[in-house]
Design an enzyme around this catalytic site. Structure first.
Site, PDB file in Angstrom:
ATOM      1  N   GLU A 118      46.224  15.806  -2.560  1.00 22.95           N
ATOM      2  CA  GLU A 118      45.053  16.645  -2.327  1.00 22.95           C
ATOM      3  C   GLU A 118      43.891  15.783  -1.854  1.00 22.95           C
ATOM      4  O   GLU A 118      43.099  15.286  -2.660  1.00 22.95           O
ATOM      5  CB  GLU A 118      44.640  17.353  -3.614  1.00 22.95           C
ATOM      6  CG  GLU A 118      45.600  18.413  -4.059  1.00 22.95           C
ATOM      7  CD  GLU A 118      44.851  19.570  -4.714  1.00 22.95           C
ATOM      8  OE1 GLU A 118      45.095  20.706  -4.310  1.00 22.95           O
ATOM      9  OE2 GLU A 118      44.030  19.318  -5.600  1.00 22.95           O
TER      10      GLU A 118
ATOM     11  N   HIS B  63      43.231  15.898 -11.058  1.00 21.31           N
ATOM     12  CA  HIS B  63      42.646  16.535  -9.875  1.00 21.31           C
ATOM     13  C   HIS B  63      41.412  15.741  -9.447  1.00 21.31           C
ATOM     14  O   HIS B  63      40.675  15.217 -10.284  1.00 21.31           O
ATOM     15  CB  HIS B  63      42.275  17.980 -10.223  1.00 21.31           C
ATOM     16  CG  HIS B  63      41.944  18.797  -9.010  1.00 21.31           C
ATOM     17  ND1 HIS B  63      40.749  18.662  -8.333  1.00 21.31           N
ATOM     18  CD2 HIS B  63      42.650  19.745  -8.348  1.00 21.31           C
ATOM     19  CE1 HIS B  63      40.749  19.498  -7.304  1.00 21.31           C
ATOM     20  NE2 HIS B  63      41.883  20.166  -7.284  1.00 21.31           N
TER      21      HIS B  63
HETATM   22  P1  PGA Z   1      41.267  24.787  -2.138  1.00 18.60           P
HETATM   23  O1  PGA Z   1      41.544  24.009  -3.482  1.00 18.60           O
HETATM   24  O2  PGA Z   1      42.499  25.545  -1.799  1.00 18.60           O
HETATM   25  O3  PGA Z   1      40.100  25.688  -2.452  1.00 18.60           O
HETATM   26  O4  PGA Z   1      40.923  23.782  -1.099  1.00 18.60           O
HETATM   27  C1  PGA Z   1      42.759  23.367  -3.730  1.00 18.60           C
HETATM   28  C2  PGA Z   1      42.652  22.539  -4.981  1.00 18.60           C
HETATM   29  O5  PGA Z   1      41.640  21.839  -5.133  1.00 18.60           O
HETATM   30  O6  PGA Z   1      43.553  22.584  -5.839  1.00 18.60           O
END
Ligand code: PGA
Length: 223
Positions: free
Chosen positions: A142, A93
């Site tokens: 992401e 992540h």
């Molecule tokens: P968010 O986070 O939905 O708060 O933007 C997603 C993530 O970082 O997995």
């Protein structure tokens, strides 16, 4: 199949986790078209495991695991420890890459250990320049600039990402259709319907909007 992955991040105490589970189980109805994966902080994994293990189409994941297999690594939570408690693990992540300086090599070690212990890695990447391992099924795009942009407003909170740009990234990286292509970045109950129009996106990593069980289920139940 659509995947809805709740990433609680470093939120909730034990009482709040129990409340979330109780409330979610009251409203949750399984459906064969979707799989829900809940990724709580490590200490709540046994609680979630016990509560949902017998239910259909709902699984537990961890938000990370150690790059070490076992031994003298105080504080680490290993794949060996997690085996049998989780079916999935989020690896790489952007918050871990940034705050804990995770390198591509370290991420690779984590992926190998997850696989060795039959835990399915959900590997995150941030942009088209990232190197993607080719032996994984779940790939999560992401972009850091789209994460945690608030959940109240609709598409306009997702600064530069739209379903169309997300799909462009998938095409540019030539991600095959046998992979599960996941998107995460301020997905919420207002904007999910826009994303769900596109079959190219197989699932969603939901952070902030997963912290409230009713809001999360509002997202899930659109499939
Ligand atoms: P968010 O986070 O939905 O708060 O933007 C997603 C993530 O970082 O997995």
């Amino acid at each position: 199949m659509k995947y809805f992955i709740a990433n609680w991040k470093a939120n909730k105490n034990f009482d709040e986790a129990k409340q979330w589970v109780n409330q979610f189980l009251k409203i949750y109805r399984p459906k064969t078209e979707r799989t829900v994966i809940i990724c709580p902080p490590f200490p709540f994994i046994p609680l979630l495991h016990q509560a949902v293990n017998h239910l259909k189409n709902i699984k537990i994941g961890s938000q990370d695991l150690s790059a070490f297999e076992s031994g003298t690594y105080t504080g680490e939570v290993t794949a060996k420890t997690l085996k049998g408690l989780v079916d999935y693990v989020i690896i790489g992540h952007s918050e871990r890459r940034k705050n804990f300086h995770e390198s591509q090599d370290l991420i690779g070690q984590k992926i190998s250990l997850a696989k060795k212990y039959q835990i399915e890695p959900i590997v995150c990447f941030q942009d088209v320049t990232d190197r993607l391992p080719n032996n994984i099924k779940f790939i999560a795009y992401e972009p850091p600039w789209a994460i945690s942009k608030g959940y109240e407003d609709s598409m306009k909170t997702v600064i530069e990402e739209t379903p169309e740009t997300v799909i462009k990234v998938k095409k540019k990286l030539k991600i095959q259709s046998d992979k599960c292509f996941i998107y995460g970045g301020s997905v919420n109950s207002n904007n999910i319907s826009q994303y769900l129009k596109y079959k190219e996106i197989d699932g969603y990593l939901v952070g902030g909007a997963s912290l409230n069980p009713a809001t999360f289920y509002e997202i899930v139940s659109q499939v």
